[in-house]
Enzyme design. Sequence first.
Site, PDB file in Angstrom:
ATOM      1  N   GLU A  25       6.802 -23.767 123.211  1.00 30.37           N
ATOM      2  CA  GLU A  25       5.971 -23.440 124.373  1.00 30.37           C
ATOM      3  C   GLU A  25       4.628 -22.840 123.949  1.00 30.37           C
ATOM      4  O   GLU A  25       3.600 -23.063 124.599  1.00 30.37           O
ATOM      5  CB  GLU A  25       6.701 -22.435 125.280  1.00 30.37           C
ATOM      6  N   LEU A  26       4.647 -22.064 122.853  1.00 29.58           N
ATOM      7  CA  LEU A  26       3.405 -21.408 122.435  1.00 29.58           C
ATOM      8  C   LEU A  26       2.368 -22.444 122.003  1.00 29.58           C
ATOM      9  O   LEU A  26       1.200 -22.372 122.372  1.00 29.58           O
ATOM     10  CB  LEU A  26       3.693 -20.427 121.292  1.00 29.58           C
ATOM     11  N   LYS A  27       2.827 -23.422 121.226  1.00 29.20           N
ATOM     12  CA  LYS A  27       1.924 -24.493 120.781  1.00 29.20           C
ATOM     13  C   LYS A  27       1.295 -25.179 122.003  1.00 29.20           C
ATOM     14  O   LYS A  27       0.082 -25.377 122.066  1.00 29.20           O
ATOM     15  CB  LYS A  27       2.717 -25.501 119.958  1.00 29.20           C
ATOM     16  N   GLY A 447      -4.024 -44.041  97.972  1.00 28.49           N
ATOM     17  CA  GLY A 447      -2.803 -44.602  98.535  1.00 28.49           C
ATOM     18  C   GLY A 447      -2.885 -44.904 100.013  1.00 28.49           C
ATOM     19  O   GLY A 447      -2.780 -46.044 100.429  1.00 28.49           O
ATOM     20  N   ASP A 614       2.969 -39.404  93.107  1.00 29.90           N
ATOM     21  CA  ASP A 614       2.150 -38.274  93.561  1.00 29.90           C
ATOM     22  C   ASP A 614       2.859 -36.945  93.339  1.00 29.90           C
ATOM     23  O   ASP A 614       4.018 -36.800  93.719  1.00 29.90           O
ATOM     24  CB  ASP A 614       1.865 -38.408  95.065  1.00 29.90           C
ATOM     25  N   HIS A 656      -1.132 -38.303  91.029  1.00 26.10           N
ATOM     26  CA  HIS A 656      -2.218 -37.720  91.808  1.00 26.10           C
ATOM     27  C   HIS A 656      -1.868 -36.289  92.180  1.00 26.10           C
ATOM     28  O   HIS A 656      -0.741 -35.992  92.553  1.00 26.10           O
ATOM     29  CB  HIS A 656      -2.473 -38.540  93.079  1.00 26.10           C
ATOM     30  N   GLU A 680      -8.719 -34.066  92.910  1.00 31.10           N
ATOM     31  CA  GLU A 680      -9.813 -33.702  93.797  1.00 31.10           C
ATOM     32  C   GLU A 680     -10.949 -33.108  92.967  1.00 31.10           C
ATOM     33  O   GLU A 680     -10.713 -32.225  92.158  1.00 31.10           O
ATOM     34  CB  GLU A 680      -9.262 -32.634  94.739  1.00 31.10           C
ATOM     35  N   HIS A 709     -12.092 -34.724 102.851  1.00 30.39           N
ATOM     36  CA  HIS A 709     -11.809 -33.687 103.843  1.00 30.39           C
ATOM     37  C   HIS A 709     -12.924 -33.571 104.869  1.00 30.39           C
ATOM     38  O   HIS A 709     -12.834 -32.781 105.798  1.00 30.39           O
ATOM     39  CB  HIS A 709     -11.582 -32.345 103.153  1.00 30.39           C
TER      40      HIS A 709
HETATM   41  N1  GLN Z   1      -0.545 -41.186  98.202  1.00 32.34           N
HETATM   42  C1  GLN Z   1      -0.757 -40.147  99.155  1.00 32.34           C
HETATM   43  C2  GLN Z   1      -1.826 -40.548 100.155  1.00 32.34           C
HETATM   44  O1  GLN Z   1      -2.745 -41.188  99.787  1.00 32.34           O
HETATM   45  C3  GLN Z   1      -1.157 -38.860  98.477  1.00 32.34           C
HETATM   46  C4  GLN Z   1      -1.338 -37.744  99.465  1.00 32.34           C
HETATM   47  C5  GLN Z   1      -1.529 -36.378  98.840  1.00 32.34           C
HETATM   48  O2  GLN Z   1      -1.984 -36.223  97.755  1.00 32.34           O
HETATM   49  N2  GLN Z   1      -1.214 -35.333  99.541  1.00 32.34           N
HETATM   50  O3  GLN Z   1      -1.782 -40.203 101.307  1.00 32.34           O
HETATM   51 ZN    ZN Z   2      -4.286 -35.533  97.366  1.00 35.45          ZN
END
Ligand code: GLN
Ligand code: ZN
Length: 776
Positions: A25-27, A447, A614, A656, A680, A709
């Site tokens: 409910e809060l969400k 990916g 990953d 990754h 990253e 991002h």
């Molecule tokens: N293979 C995943 C993607 O591309 C890797 C996501 C991640 O690093 N959190 O979504």
């Molecule tokens: Zn990532």
Amino acid sequence: MTSTSAAATARATVHGYPRQGPGRELKKAVEGYWKGTVTAGALHDTAAGLRRSQWRQLADAGLDEVPTGGFSYYDHVLDTSVMVGAIPARHRAAVEADALDGYFAMARGTRDVTPLEMTKWFDTNYHYLVPELGPDTVFAADPGKQTAELREALALGLAARPVLVGPVTYLLLAKPGPEVPDDFDPLTLLDRLLPVYAEVLAALRAAGAEWVQLDEPALVQDRTPAVLNAAARAYRELGGAADRPKLLVASYFDRLGKALPVLAKAPVEGLALDFTGTAAGNLEDLAAVGGLPGKRLVAGVVNGRNVWINDLGASLTTLGTLLGLAGRVDVASSCSLLHVPLDAAAERDIDPQIARWLAFARQKTAEIVTLARGLTHGTGAITAELAANRADLASRTGSPLTHDPAVRARAAAVTEADGRRSASYPERSAAQRAHLGLPLLPTTTIGSFPQTGELRTARAELRAGRIDGEAYDKRIAAEIQEVIAFQERAGIDVLVHGEPERNDMVQYFAERLTGYLATRHGWVQSYGTRYVRPPVLAGDISRPEPMTVRWTRYAQSLTERPVKGMLTGPVTMLAWSFVRDDQPRAETARQVALALREEVKDLETAGTSVIQVDEPALRETLPLRSADRPEYLAWATEAFRLATGGVRPDTQIHTHMCYAEFGDIIRAIDDLDADVISLEAARSHMQVAGELAAVGYPREVGPGVYDIHSPRIPDAAEAAGLLRRGLDAIPAERLWVNPDCGLKTRGWAEVRASLENLVAAAREVRDGLPAPTTES
Ligand code: GLN
Ligand code: ZN
């Protein structure tokens, strides 16, 4: 049991409780407020109603003392920033105009101002908003939220204990604000902050608090003598204040170590300690400092972070030992129950044989009440509960789900060689070069491609039975065709299928592995109004059939270029799940690794020459104390190598990791022995490339040149600039060109343009490279 003799009355309590309400409910109310469909008044009323019914429920369940102040519209660390008046300059106008909107502006940003940074709360999957402080920060006490909630609970006739983030932890979690030099240490503000805390404590005393809890989990990490001195000073000063409630200083998530004698000596009336998992060492340490004579010890014997029933007999033994070590002993969860779902009884679809092993917040509360009763009145008072608990535990040990002989045999037969590639890296690299025929500076992605509204709709329709599996598969196939066609047009070298069939990179695999369960209502707050339902890793892990081969093979059938297989690694599979507590995590990771190893083999057999595993959680799962890290890194890297080590030399293994602070784990990254690692790097201007080069990292690296991002589209010149910086650290033979992370959260328009620019940048830089000297 060492002691069954009756103690003074032991109180049952918890440090905090899930905030969302039984139906989230809060969400709904908070998001409704953001959309404008719920008024501030209605939001306030919903929240107050949820708090009231939660306290009533806790009291009805038998808790003697309920926590207050832990409720939050978004995050309790942000609430602490408000409580001490640490409002960043850029948010002040919004806060002055409207406190609630200003609060959400700090949490989420507005069109004009960026929000506070968000990061993980210790090693949990909860995220808090990082306080921004600087030499000019002026604190001012704003105890209103705390006193109001205390009054609400007292009005119900309950014994209530406000819970605050402690001043030392608050400062240790803070960061220098954007205009403040990086080397500014927020802890230097302690003397300014303490009077503000003293004022809040006095206000709570005036509002009727007998006890106030100050949470100092940051003290369970390795801390310098300077920090420990600061903690000693903080509690000397707060303890010395005239007009204050009794103070309970709480720590959790690990043992206190050197901070234990500091807090034991402080002039406070009680400590709350965690006695579960790696924190169990607190017991010995407490004995070594001579206990807490005359003080209150709140013993966290019920794990507040897992979903499993407690071993009540073992907990009573611990509590019995503790009786001799403190003036009085109360029973509690190890930490706030915020980290677990609300109620296991709501899970109607889970096999009752397994459901009896589960304890969510409500069940954990009942366990605490039972233990307090046993401690007060002796085990004779809880005979039935103890017997039922023993039977539940025995059913778990004896279950074929937790003990699959085939899985056990395979894990036991693992040799060191299984975790080693059959050829050295230079040999593999030559074989892969010949096999794949890639250009210098090859381009690829991480990916996922955009998870469009249509994909989400298709999944919802499948779940609701409005479309059948065949229709759903058609939509997935169409999406893969589009993703492959786009990558070919854009000129990307190593393609992906785009992961359209995956709702979530852990859940997708959990649904396909035996030993994992899904919950229906097991929501846990990740941050703000975002809740996740982590899968439950309950038993021995095996793979009944291939999990990814079908779509990977389909994608490969559409193109001549290599399509990269895409799996989630063992550490990440554990980190984002609730993991069984009846065997070491290393053992569980090994089982997951063996299941993935079969998948890797099947992908290779199906013609996949590049396979990415990953491990974004490798860094974040790092134990809080450095002494525990080598052991963790050893099993974590072993599991990765076990998953990937069985392939041919000419099959290229990628990994990754998102997050780019690699100092602590750079050796472990090397130990993974992956042929290619992508990371990253766009925001930090390729810094990580330099860091890897500095330690002589010998294999191929793809530092991201596109910050996914942000909705910004980097132009080719920007990507080329980053790429050239990468080349300063890593030779062209070992450098890849890729985005920072998966593209699932982005829109197609941005992704198209950004990837086209990325390919253009790679070509431009490639063309400018000196002609290769001929190699054999
Ligand atoms: N293979 C995943 C993607 O591309 C890797 C996501 C991640 O690093 N959190 O979504
Ligand atoms: Zn990532």
